[in-house]
Design a protein around this motif. Structure first.
Motif, PDB file in Angstrom:
ATOM      1  N   HIS A   1      40.818  22.634  45.486  1.00  0.00           N
ATOM      2  CA  HIS A   1      40.957  23.951  46.104  1.00  0.00           C
ATOM      3  C   HIS A   1      42.134  23.955  47.069  1.00  0.00           C
ATOM      4  O   HIS A   1      42.942  24.908  47.090  1.00  0.00           O
ATOM      5  CB  HIS A   1      39.665  24.316  46.845  1.00  0.00           C
ATOM      6  CG  HIS A   1      39.767  25.587  47.626  1.00  0.00           C
ATOM      7  ND1 HIS A   1      39.807  26.832  47.023  1.00  0.00           N
ATOM      8  CD2 HIS A   1      39.857  25.809  48.978  1.00  0.00           C
ATOM      9  CE1 HIS A   1      39.918  27.767  47.948  1.00  0.00           C
ATOM     10  NE2 HIS A   1      39.943  27.167  49.148  1.00  0.00           N
TER      11      HIS A   1
ATOM     12  N   TYR B   1      44.675  22.065  46.908  1.00  0.00           N
ATOM     13  CA  TYR B   1      45.914  21.967  46.119  1.00  0.00           C
ATOM     14  C   TYR B   1      46.357  23.358  45.656  1.00  0.00           C
ATOM     15  O   TYR B   1      47.548  23.698  45.720  1.00  0.00           O
ATOM     16  CB  TYR B   1      45.693  21.056  44.909  1.00  0.00           C
ATOM     17  CG  TYR B   1      46.959  20.778  44.122  1.00  0.00           C
ATOM     18  CD1 TYR B   1      47.749  19.677  44.414  1.00  0.00           C
ATOM     19  CD2 TYR B   1      47.368  21.635  43.102  1.00  0.00           C
ATOM     20  CE1 TYR B   1      48.920  19.430  43.695  1.00  0.00           C
ATOM     21  CE2 TYR B   1      48.530  21.398  42.384  1.00  0.00           C
ATOM     22  CZ  TYR B   1      49.311  20.291  42.694  1.00  0.00           C
ATOM     23  OH  TYR B   1      50.486  20.059  42.006  1.00  0.00           O
ATOM     24  N   ASN B   2      45.415  24.163  45.207  1.00  0.00           N
ATOM     25  CA  ASN B   2      45.751  25.517  44.767  1.00  0.00           C
ATOM     26  C   ASN B   2      46.307  26.360  45.911  1.00  0.00           C
ATOM     27  O   ASN B   2      47.243  27.155  45.727  1.00  0.00           O
ATOM     28  CB  ASN B   2      44.516  26.196  44.182  1.00  0.00           C
ATOM     29  CG  ASN B   2      44.251  25.780  42.741  1.00  0.00           C
ATOM     30  OD1 ASN B   2      45.167  25.362  42.039  1.00  0.00           O
ATOM     31  ND2 ASN B   2      43.014  25.884  42.296  1.00  0.00           N
ATOM     32  N   VAL B   3      45.715  26.214  47.087  1.00  0.00           N
ATOM     33  CA  VAL B   3      46.177  26.982  48.250  1.00  0.00           C
ATOM     34  C   VAL B   3      47.596  26.580  48.614  1.00  0.00           C
ATOM     35  O   VAL B   3      48.448  27.429  48.924  1.00  0.00           O
ATOM     36  CB  VAL B   3      45.223  26.758  49.443  1.00  0.00           C
ATOM     37  CG1 VAL B   3      45.792  27.412  50.699  1.00  0.00           C
ATOM     38  CG2 VAL B   3      43.848  27.325  49.127  1.00  0.00           C
TER      39      VAL B   3
ATOM     40  N   TYR C   1      49.948  24.777  46.647  1.00  0.00           N
ATOM     41  CA  TYR C   1      50.982  24.800  45.604  1.00  0.00           C
ATOM     42  C   TYR C   1      50.868  25.986  44.640  1.00  0.00           C
ATOM     43  O   TYR C   1      51.753  26.191  43.809  1.00  0.00           O
ATOM     44  CB  TYR C   1      50.938  23.498  44.794  1.00  0.00           C
ATOM     45  CG  TYR C   1      51.182  22.276  45.640  1.00  0.00           C
ATOM     46  CD1 TYR C   1      52.472  21.905  46.015  1.00  0.00           C
ATOM     47  CD2 TYR C   1      50.115  21.507  46.093  1.00  0.00           C
ATOM     48  CE1 TYR C   1      52.694  20.779  46.805  1.00  0.00           C
ATOM     49  CE2 TYR C   1      50.328  20.384  46.884  1.00  0.00           C
ATOM     50  CZ  TYR C   1      51.608  20.021  47.237  1.00  0.00           C
ATOM     51  OH  TYR C   1      51.831  18.928  48.024  1.00  0.00           O
ATOM     52  N   GLY C   2      49.795  26.740  44.755  1.00  0.00           N
ATOM     53  CA  GLY C   2      49.653  27.919  43.908  1.00  0.00           C
ATOM     54  C   GLY C   2      48.767  27.671  42.681  1.00  0.00           C
ATOM     55  O   GLY C   2      48.640  26.538  42.198  1.00  0.00           O
ATOM     56  N   LEU C   3      48.184  28.756  42.176  1.00  0.00           N
ATOM     57  CA  LEU C   3      47.259  28.645  41.041  1.00  0.00           C
ATOM     58  C   LEU C   3      47.967  28.187  39.769  1.00  0.00           C
ATOM     59  O   LEU C   3      47.386  27.468  38.942  1.00  0.00           O
ATOM     60  CB  LEU C   3      46.578  29.992  40.803  1.00  0.00           C
ATOM     61  CG  LEU C   3      45.647  30.482  41.921  1.00  0.00           C
ATOM     62  CD1 LEU C   3      45.121  31.876  41.585  1.00  0.00           C
ATOM     63  CD2 LEU C   3      44.489  29.515  42.107  1.00  0.00           C
ATOM     64  N   GLU C   4      49.221  28.596  39.609  1.00  0.00           N
ATOM     65  CA  GLU C   4      49.953  28.213  38.401  1.00  0.00           C
ATOM     66  C   GLU C   4      50.150  26.701  38.337  1.00  0.00           C
ATOM     67  O   GLU C   4      49.959  26.077  37.299  1.00  0.00           O
ATOM     68  CB  GLU C   4      51.300  28.935  38.360  1.00  0.00           C
ATOM     69  CG  GLU C   4      52.066  28.687  37.072  1.00  0.00           C
ATOM     70  CD  GLU C   4      53.340  29.501  36.991  1.00  0.00           C
ATOM     71  OE1 GLU C   4      54.152  29.221  36.088  1.00  0.00           O
ATOM     72  OE2 GLU C   4      53.520  30.407  37.817  1.00  0.00           O
TER      73      GLU C   4
ATOM     74  N   GLY D   1      48.238  24.610  39.847  1.00  0.00           N
ATOM     75  CA  GLY D   1      46.902  24.066  39.647  1.00  0.00           C
ATOM     76  C   GLY D   1      46.529  24.019  38.177  1.00  0.00           C
ATOM     77  O   GLY D   1      45.940  23.031  37.698  1.00  0.00           O
ATOM     78  N   ASP D   2      46.887  25.072  37.442  1.00  0.00           N
ATOM     79  CA  ASP D   2      46.610  25.086  35.993  1.00  0.00           C
ATOM     80  C   ASP D   2      47.397  23.987  35.279  1.00  0.00           C
ATOM     81  O   ASP D   2      46.895  23.343  34.353  1.00  0.00           O
ATOM     82  CB  ASP D   2      46.988  26.447  35.404  1.00  0.00           C
ATOM     83  CG  ASP D   2      46.031  27.548  35.846  1.00  0.00           C
ATOM     84  OD1 ASP D   2      44.943  27.211  36.352  1.00  0.00           O
ATOM     85  OD2 ASP D   2      46.373  28.733  35.683  1.00  0.00           O
TER      86      ASP D   2
ATOM     87  N   GLY E   1      36.045  24.731  36.883  1.00  0.00           N
ATOM     88  CA  GLY E   1      37.014  24.411  37.938  1.00  0.00           C
ATOM     89  C   GLY E   1      37.789  23.156  37.606  1.00  0.00           C
ATOM     90  O   GLY E   1      38.469  23.068  36.594  1.00  0.00           O
TER      91      GLY E   1
END
Length: 414
Positions: free
Chosen positions: A290, A292-294, A296-299, A301-302, A328
């Motif tokens: 979570h 990491y997404n905050v 570096y961004g959701l993209e 993260g995917d 997740g």
């Protein structure tokens, strides 16, 4: 027009408008079958015609030899033989077709029509020209032969109403006109009887032809419907397979999803029940995903999730093993026939591969780089131990790894 004929025409138009779906329509198949029937009986019909014509020629030759006209009979018989030989050659050409299931039925029907019409005209006109020069006894014999050939032709030509009617008119009308032209009572009566018989025979053959065409229509129309149904069922089957794949596949990573994971785990348990075969279950969670997404961004993260899926796929290669993304950043591995020691070695390789990539993670409290936590549970597939118990121990091992600071492997054996 009968109801079946109405449906026949509708079906013909429908099939012609959808020729891409059916390379050979049921109408064409029906017409080809009718033409095949005509040619299949050619040899028998030619032999009968030759025999009857030989009998008639012999009688005429005897009668006309007295009058010096026997050469005319010989010429007539030779002409008929030439026509019969031409029809036999046509039959050989037809039987030599390479693609007999898909041929130009109209072309071969027309050629057959010409041959039959020529034979009928030579017989009918010849009989009409011969009648004035023979005795009444020979005339009666010739009448009987003509009527017999007209009736016998039904068995050979009734599949085509056009061809049969052409033959009937060609062989009977000349003699009928000769009898009417005599302008005698017996001639007129016989002429009218001939006309009546020609009409009656034609009506009977028309009825027979309709029955044959209806039978073939239903045969090939049903065949086309069966092919349509088979194609529809195949399409539905393919759609169901596609839906099944969608319902059991994680869209992001292409791995199996949670539903496929649970089904796969139960399948392993059923397949190897009471075999005492080892099974290892691995639960993997990306640490501080979570955060990491905050950061570096959701993209990104995917991208990370897809990278981890590839790492897992490189290590889990056996057909009966399964990789799944549960939700997740949580993954799972089902490893039948693998004991704890070997499963532990596999997980260590996954750790080393991920470490070598050195994926930066500034928000992680476990390391400066991206890490994972793993819970491993192992058991023997035996009575008294269930797949649910194995899953619960893997969950417990993963939670224990989290409590101990993450970036580690915890193992719980049965």
């Amino acid at each position: 027009m009968t109801e079946s004929q109405h449906h026949y025409r509708e079906r013909k138009l429908k099939i012609n408008s959808t020729s891409e779906a059916h390379p050979v329509s049921s109408f064409n198949l029906q017409q080809q079958e009718l033409v095949k029937f005509l040619y299949s009986r050619v040899v028998g019909g030619l032999l009968i015609t030759l025999f009857i014509s030989a009998v008639a020629s012999t009688l005429a030759y005897i009668e006309l030899s007295i009058q010096g006209g026997e050469n005319w009979v010989v010429g007539w018989f030779c002409l008929l033989c030439v026509i019969l030989l031409a029809r036999l050659q046509l039959h050989r050409l037809f039987t030599g077709l390479n693609k007999k299931t898909n041929f130009e039925h109209q072309k071969w029907h027309n050629l057959f029509f010409v041959g039959v019409l020529a034979s009928g005209l030579v017989q009918g006109v010849g009989a009409a020209l011969l009648m004035p020069y023979v005795t009444i006894n020979v005339q009666i014999i010739l009448h009987s032969l003509l009527l017999g050939m007209s009736a016998g032709a039904i068995a050979f030509l009734s599949t085509s109403l056009l061809i049969y009617n052409a033959y009937l008119v060609a062989i009977m009308l000349p003699v009928t006109l000769w009898m009417l032209s005599r302008q005698t009572l017996d001639g007129v009566l016989l002429g009218l009887i001939y006309l009546f018989m020609m009409t009656a025979i034609s009506i009977s053959v028309k009825r027979m032809n309709t029955l044959i065409n209806d039978a073939l229509y239903y045969r090939y129309d049903n065949q086309a419907l069966v092919e349509d149904l088979r194609g529809l069922l195949e399409s539905v089957s393919n759609s169901n397979k596609a839906l099944e794949k969608i319902s059991t596949t994680d869209e992001l990573t292409g791995l199996s999803n949670y539903r496929a994971f649970r089904v796969g785990l139960e399948d392993v348990w059923r397949k190897y029940q009471e075999s005492n075969m080892p099974v290892s279950l691995v639960k993997i969670n990306v640490d501080y995903f979570h955060e990491y997404n905050v950061k570096y961004g959701l993209e990104m993260g995917d991208i990370i999730l897809r990278d981890i899926a590839r790492i897992l796929g490189d290590e889990v290669t056996q057909p009966d093993q399964l990789i799944a993304r549960l939700n997740g950043a949580e993954f799972a591995l089902i490893l039948p026939k693998l004991n704890c020691e070997n499963a532990h070695l596999l997980v260590r390789r996954i750790f080393r591969t991920l470490e070598s990539k050195q994926i930066e993670h500034e928000k992680s409290k476990a390391d400066h780089y991206l890490t994972i936590s793993v819970g491993l549970s192992c058991a023997l597939v035996a009575t008294g131990y269930s797949s649910r118990s194995l899953l619960s121990r893997a969950d417990a091992a993963l939670k224990l790894a989290g409590k101990k600071g993450m970036n580690r492997i915890e193992i719980l054996k049965s």
